[in-house]
Design a protein around this motif. Structure first.
Motif, PDB file in Angstrom:
ATOM      1  N   SER A 298       0.822  -1.212   0.000  1.00  0.00           N
ATOM      2  CA  SER A 298       0.000   0.000   0.000  1.00  0.00           C
ATOM      3  C   SER A 298       0.856   1.262   0.000  1.00  0.00           C
ATOM      4  O   SER A 298       0.400   2.330  -0.398  1.00  0.00           O
ATOM      5  N   ILE A 299       2.116   1.123   0.443  1.00  0.00           N
ATOM      6  CA  ILE A 299       3.027   2.272   0.467  1.00  0.00           C
ATOM      7  C   ILE A 299       3.839   2.362  -0.825  1.00  0.00           C
ATOM      8  O   ILE A 299       4.043   3.441  -1.378  1.00  0.00           O
ATOM      9  N   ALA A 300       4.284   1.204  -1.328  1.00  0.00           N
ATOM     10  CA  ALA A 300       5.251   1.185  -2.422  1.00  0.00           C
ATOM     11  C   ALA A 300       4.625   1.162  -3.810  1.00  0.00           C
ATOM     12  O   ALA A 300       5.263   1.587  -4.781  1.00  0.00           O
ATOM     13  N   PHE A 301       3.393   0.651  -3.941  1.00  0.00           N
ATOM     14  CA  PHE A 301       2.813   0.466  -5.270  1.00  0.00           C
ATOM     15  C   PHE A 301       1.589   1.347  -5.470  1.00  0.00           C
ATOM     16  O   PHE A 301       0.844   1.625  -4.526  1.00  0.00           O
ATOM     17  N   ASP A 302       1.407   1.735  -6.740  1.00  0.00           N
ATOM     18  CA  ASP A 302       0.180   2.439  -7.112  1.00  0.00           C
ATOM     19  C   ASP A 302      -0.971   1.439  -7.171  1.00  0.00           C
ATOM     20  O   ASP A 302      -0.745   0.226  -7.298  1.00  0.00           O
ATOM     21  N   PRO A 303      -2.217   1.918  -7.081  1.00  0.00           N
ATOM     22  CA  PRO A 303      -3.347   0.993  -7.151  1.00  0.00           C
ATOM     23  C   PRO A 303      -3.302   0.144  -8.411  1.00  0.00           C
ATOM     24  O   PRO A 303      -3.122   0.640  -9.519  1.00  0.00           O
ATOM     25  N   SER A 304      -3.450  -1.160  -8.247  1.00  0.00           N
ATOM     26  CA  SER A 304      -3.421  -2.104  -9.367  1.00  0.00           C
ATOM     27  C   SER A 304      -4.059  -3.407  -8.917  1.00  0.00           C
ATOM     28  O   SER A 304      -4.349  -3.602  -7.722  1.00  0.00           O
ATOM     29  N   THR A 305      -4.254  -4.311  -9.876  1.00  0.00           N
ATOM     30  CA  THR A 305      -4.825  -5.623  -9.531  1.00  0.00           C
ATOM     31  C   THR A 305      -3.900  -6.393  -8.609  1.00  0.00           C
ATOM     32  O   THR A 305      -4.348  -7.021  -7.643  1.00  0.00           O
TER      33      THR A 305
END
Length: 495
Positions: A298-305
């Motif tokens: 939730s900190i390192a990645f943008d929203p995605s599947t």
């Protein structure tokens, strides 16, 4: 729909002005609300310490008294008999807190019970003792308490692991303190700082903090604290000699025999081969890894599947369910347990949890009443004037409540309700709020003494006199508390 306590704490809406129609409100404004708060906390301590009222009842009674004293109406406290838009603070406080906490504590309790009954704890301790050898047996006991304490409550850990402490102390011929104190430090640290134990889980729900962040900060603060406690254990264990209590050795053997009889009655036939240590580590580590992965994603990645999938499996409810199902299969079905046995063990483990959940829920009610009446805001304004950092205030409040009434859970949930406005006003990060939870948890274990059930459990299980228990166990808890808070305070400077 009932509003959760955490959402109440996070709401940007300014708190209501102090009411003027309370039955007990003799003065109004900040001074009057502070008076109500002080009298409420004193009443809580008197009811628990002097009257010996059950903490759940005491918290509920004090919540009602504080609400009325601050000017809340009966409708605001209890709602109405008829369906209406009125929000009951008691219902929202109880429901909002337990909606988050109950599932986690329930799943964690059942997981710990399967590990206990299957012999996982005994295998873990025996392997570590064999690995570290006789000279480092105290360290092996400390690691056993640290690892096994993650899924198992403090008192259950003592019950299961005490016979192993007796055996190690008899073989070594030294003071039992050298072996039991490191074990107790590991159990106490995990109980205070790490989910799925009630204190940190309740505080996370009350202050609306991601559980993965609480685990991360629990490790950051808890590991240095337990290392300091182990160092103290080694020092004091060489200076005070306490022999192995023979009566407790015999009682432990009887308890083990009774447990075996219960297992047979439940249809559980332990296999000849012990539980593989790798399975124990896998089951204990699975929920922690999944929850931490979800936090980092939730900190390192943008929203995605991919992120959604990781966050799904890393949600505490899902992660603990996966760990429990793994335990059912790897420690139960695959080793000869019937489905009826699994049901019996799981159901029996939940019996002691009711008291914990009710106390935590009543703490949520207390926090909701403090917020809804404006008392928490008045306390917040006063603490701002004091000038101490919120993390220091949280630690000191929790410490005073702990020393005064003995219950760590009561200290945590009460303190969380008091400091919630201090955190929402400053728009603090999740990491900082998690460190405040660590400070609250650290304060809640300070100076365990005669008003704490854990004090007597330690004294009786390991045959330590009351005087020596104060010199050893009480100081051990204080070392854990101060060291854990010190690390939290230092780390908070950088987040």
């Amino acid at each position: 729909m009932l509003m959760s306590l955490s959402s109440l704490a996070a709401s940007p809406t300014p708190p209501p002005a102090p009411h003027t129609g309370g039955l007990l409100a003799l003065v109004h404004g900040t001074a009057g609300l502070l008076t109500v708060a002080a009298l409420g906390i004193v009443l809580l301590l008197v009811l628990i310490i002097k009257v010996r009222l059950q903490p759940f009842v005491a918290l509920l009674a004090v919540s009602i008294a504080v609400g009325l004293g601050a000017g809340l109406s009966v409708t605001e406290l209890f709602g109405t008999v008829q369906r209406s838009d009125a929000v009951s603070l008691i219902e929202s406080g109880m429901g909002g807190t337990l909606g988050h906490v109950a599932v986690i504590i329930g799943l964690g309790t059942m997981l710990g019970a399967v590990l206990e009954v299957s012999g996982g704890a005994e295998v873990l301790a025996s392997r570590l003792l064999g690995l570290f050898g006789e000279r480092r047996a105290p360290l092996a006991m400390g690691l056993t308490g640290l690892i096994f304490g993650i899924p198992v409550f403090f008192d259950v850990g003592i019950f299961v692991l005490a016979p192993i402490v007796y055996a190690a102390a008899k073989r070594g011929g030294k003071s039992i303190l050298l072996y039991c104190l490191p074990l107790l430090a590991g159990l106490s640290m995990t109980h205070a700082f790490l989910p799925p134990h009630p204190g940190p889980v309740a505080a996370a729900g009350l202050l609306k903090v991601d559980l993965g962040m609480v685990i991360l900060m629990g490790v950051v603060c808890g590991i240095p604290a337990v290392l300091a406690a182990w160092a103290w254990s080694a020092w004091i264990g060489r200076r005070i000699f306490v022999p192995v209590p023979q009566d407790m050795v015999e009682a432990a053997e009887e308890a083990k025999a009774a447990l075996e009889r219960e297992q047979r009655a439940a249809g559980v036939t332990p296999p000849e081969k012990p539980v593989p240590l790798s399975i124990v580590f896998t089951i204990i580590g699975t929920p922690l890894v999944l929850i931490l992965l979800a936090t980092f994603s939730s900190i390192a990645f943008d929203p995605s599947t991919s992120r959604s999938v990781i966050e799904f499996f890393g949600h505490p409810f899902v992660a603990l369910t996966i760990a429990l199902l793994l335990a059912y299969y790897l420690l139960g079905i695959r080793r000869g347990w019937s489905r009826k046995s699994l049901e019996t063990v799981s159901t029996a483990s939940l019996k002691p949890v009711g008291n914990i959940l009710l106390v935590v829920g009543a703490g949520g009610v207390f926090g909701a009443v403090l917020k809804g009446s404006g008392v928490a805001q008045a306390l917040s304004d006063t603490f701002h004037d004091v000038g101490l950092p919120v993390i220091v205030l949280a630690y000191l409040i929790s410490l005073v409540l702990r020393v005064a009434q003995g219950s760590a859970t009561v200290a945590i949930v009460t303190t969380a309700g008091i400091v919630a406005p201090l955190l929402t006003e400053g728009h603090h990060s999740q990491a900082f709020t998690a460190l405040v939870i660590m400070a609250v948890s650290a304060g809640s274990i300070f100076a365990s003494h005669v008003n704490d059930g854990g004090f007597w459990m330690v004294a009786k299980y390991f045959g330590i006199s009351e005087r020596d228990t104060l010199r050893t166990w009480t100081v051990l808890e204080s070392v854990l508390s101060v060291a854990g808070f010190a690390v939290a305070a230092v780390v908070s400077l950088f987040v």
